[in-house]
Design an enzyme around this catalytic site. Sequence first.
Site, mmCIF file in Angstrom:
data_model
loop_
_atom_site.group_PDB
_atom_site.id
_atom_site.type_symbol
_atom_site.label_atom_id
_atom_site.label_comp_id
_atom_site.label_asym_id
_atom_site.label_seq_id
_atom_site.Cartn_x
_atom_site.Cartn_y
_atom_site.Cartn_z
ATOM 1 C CE LYS A 14 -2.103 -1.677 3.743
ATOM 2 N NZ LYS A 14 -1.804 -3.106 3.784
ATOM 3 C CE LYS A 16 6.707 -0.442 -6.080
ATOM 4 N NZ LYS A 16 7.276 -1.624 -6.661
ATOM 5 C CB ALA A 37 0.278 0.450 9.556
ATOM 6 N NE ARG A 143 -19.336 3.630 26.229
ATOM 7 C CZ ARG A 143 -20.428 3.077 26.699
ATOM 8 N NH1 ARG A 143 -21.557 3.719 26.655
ATOM 9 N NH2 ARG A 143 -20.409 1.867 27.210
ATOM 10 C CD GLN A 223 -3.772 -2.414 10.481
ATOM 11 O OE1 GLN A 223 -4.690 -1.618 10.574
ATOM 12 N NE2 GLN A 223 -2.535 -2.088 10.749
ATOM 13 N N GLY A 301 9.403 -7.927 12.072
ATOM 14 C CA GLY A 301 10.495 -8.768 11.583
ATOM 15 C C GLY A 301 10.152 -10.256 11.523
ATOM 16 C CE LYS A 330 6.363 -7.982 -1.946
ATOM 17 N NZ LYS A 330 7.431 -8.439 -1.071
ATOM 18 C CG ASP A 332 9.212 -8.664 -8.568
ATOM 19 O OD1 ASP A 332 8.059 -8.324 -8.245
ATOM 20 O OD2 ASP A 332 10.191 -8.541 -7.813
HETATM 21 P P1 IMO Z 1 -0.001 -3.106 7.131
HETATM 22 O O1 IMO Z 1 -0.789 -1.820 7.183
HETATM 23 C C1 IMO Z 1 0.153 -7.314 8.233
HETATM 24 C C2 IMO Z 1 -1.844 -8.457 12.003
HETATM 25 C C3 IMO Z 1 -0.955 -8.994 13.102
HETATM 26 C C4 IMO Z 1 -1.927 -9.931 13.797
HETATM 27 C C5 IMO Z 1 -3.249 -9.173 13.714
HETATM 28 C C6 IMO Z 1 -3.594 -8.357 14.954
HETATM 29 O O2 IMO Z 1 1.467 -2.907 7.102
HETATM 30 O O3 IMO Z 1 -0.501 -3.986 6.043
HETATM 31 P P2 IMO Z 1 -2.685 -6.048 15.933
HETATM 32 O O4 IMO Z 1 -1.302 -5.628 16.331
HETATM 33 O O5 IMO Z 1 -3.289 -5.218 14.861
HETATM 34 O O6 IMO Z 1 -3.601 -6.210 17.120
HETATM 35 O O7 IMO Z 1 -2.491 -7.540 15.326
HETATM 36 O O8 IMO Z 1 -3.126 -8.313 12.597
HETATM 37 N N1 IMO Z 1 -1.450 -7.138 11.460
HETATM 38 C C7 IMO Z 1 -0.843 -6.951 10.271
HETATM 39 N N2 IMO Z 1 -0.389 -7.836 9.357
HETATM 40 N N3 IMO Z 1 0.249 -5.999 7.976
HETATM 41 C C8 IMO Z 1 -0.231 -5.097 8.861
HETATM 42 O O9 IMO Z 1 -0.294 -3.784 8.582
HETATM 43 C C9 IMO Z 1 -0.772 -5.552 10.092
HETATM 44 N N4 IMO Z 1 -1.283 -4.954 11.189
HETATM 45 C C10 IMO Z 1 -1.701 -5.936 11.998
HETATM 46 O O10 IMO Z 1 0.161 -9.675 12.581
HETATM 47 O O11 IMO Z 1 -2.082 -11.108 13.063
HETATM 48 MG MG MG Z 2 3.158 -3.866 6.488
#
Ligand code: IMO
Ligand code: MG
Length: 422
Positions: A14, A16, A37, A143, A223, A301, A330, A332
């Site tokens: 997203k 990129k 995120a 709340r 997410q 990580g 992706k 490639d």
């Molecule tokens: P972006 O925006 C991939 C996953 C976590 C976990 C679940 C709940 O980079 O795509 P949380 O910390 O939100 O309570 O974790 O959601 N998760 C993501 N997986 N990309 C993300 O963000 C994520 N944000 C949360 O690994 O399974």
């Molecule tokens: Mg991510």
Amino acid sequence: MDIVLGLQWGDEGKGKFIDLISENYDITARFNGGSNAGHSIERNGRRITLKMVPSGIFMKEVQNVIGTGTVLDPVSFKKEILNLKAFDETVRPEENIIISRKAHLVLPTHKLLDIFMEDDPDYTTIGTTKNGIAQAYSNKILRQNVRMGDIYSPDFKSKVQHIVERDYKMLAEGNMILPSLEEINNEFFEAVDFLKIFNCTETEIYLNKALSEGKKILAEGSQAAMLDIDHGTYPYVTSSSTTASGASSGLGISPKKIEEIYGIAKVYCTRVGNGVFPTELFNEQGDEIRTKGREFGSNTGRPRRTGWLDLPALKYAVMINGVTQLVLTKSDVLSGLKSVAICTHYELEDGTLQTVSGVLPENAKPVLKWMQGWNADFANMKSSSELPSELKEFLSFLETELEVPVTYLSIGAGREQMLKMK
Ligand code: IMO
Ligand code: MG
């Protein structure tokens, strides 16, 4: 307003994509989530991962809004801003970021409780990013939480201390090693002071005024659909609304104002954390995709789980979001494989076939369609006309199945390696 959304389990690319198209917008706005995120952006051969800062930040003319539907962790945000300035000293976050006064704050004990609940056998282990996301959102719903606008109120400190001490008392009953209350408070209030350099306002009014002046807004989802609190693979989801309707409520912009909805998906699937994943690969193929695609969490990580493209889940995500344009990433990474698979159906235990699903039944068998793989010199490719015919066929199969045009295709990690298809 246009929206960019993840259609799988996150990490679709997203950041990129937004970095690439944000020059066409006046404002980019985050509407959900928080420091969970990890939106990676490449600049001059170096990569930075944005957590809370909207991905338009590198465009000098673009304003970046942190909207009402988000949860903001002052401590993590301060680190992110300092890191961003060190990465690129021309960026001016104080001038280019506007924060909603209604955005909720992530408190220090929210993060500690997240760690505690992930490890305690009395709770379901989700595999969270341990950023206190669920704890901040649940306190919002109860709340009992504080918001960004509260930081200017005279009783802010005492309110926060009351919540933190209450949570801390509960945590101290477990056997977790905790930092001292003083340490927690000092770090938090210092970060809150740092937040005061930003413009904190009623972003709903700011955004709607901008729209009425003809300005263009791009809403940036974090997410993804399958991690949505309502529509994702509950309970292995995040705690916010990640879909198009979440953009509307999270920013206070009427659904009538939504125009393009860009849905982003990889040509395969990945997932971090626990939860159902019907097309998951447990073999060398899965390892190869992980290594070649650098599929390791940008936030934590952790190695990402990998699998073939899941069409029933993708159809569901396209449906609930009303996606108007597909951005596939992706391509490639799969290059060089003799054949690639797409899961077209799930076969349930009673033999019925499911073509669209948001439930992803645990015991369903993915029915795979094998297609010819592609092999191409993506590094030097400039136009979609140079794409290998096998990849064109793969894309055209997806367009027919999903009934949405593929308008962009990413063919490499570099910023420019995104082909416009239509
Ligand atoms: P972006 O925006 C991939 C996953 C976590 C976990 C679940 C709940 O980079 O795509 P949380 O910390 O939100 O309570 O974790 O959601 N998760 C993501 N997986 N990309 C993300 O963000 C994520 N944000 C949360 O690994 O399974
Ligand atoms: Mg991510």
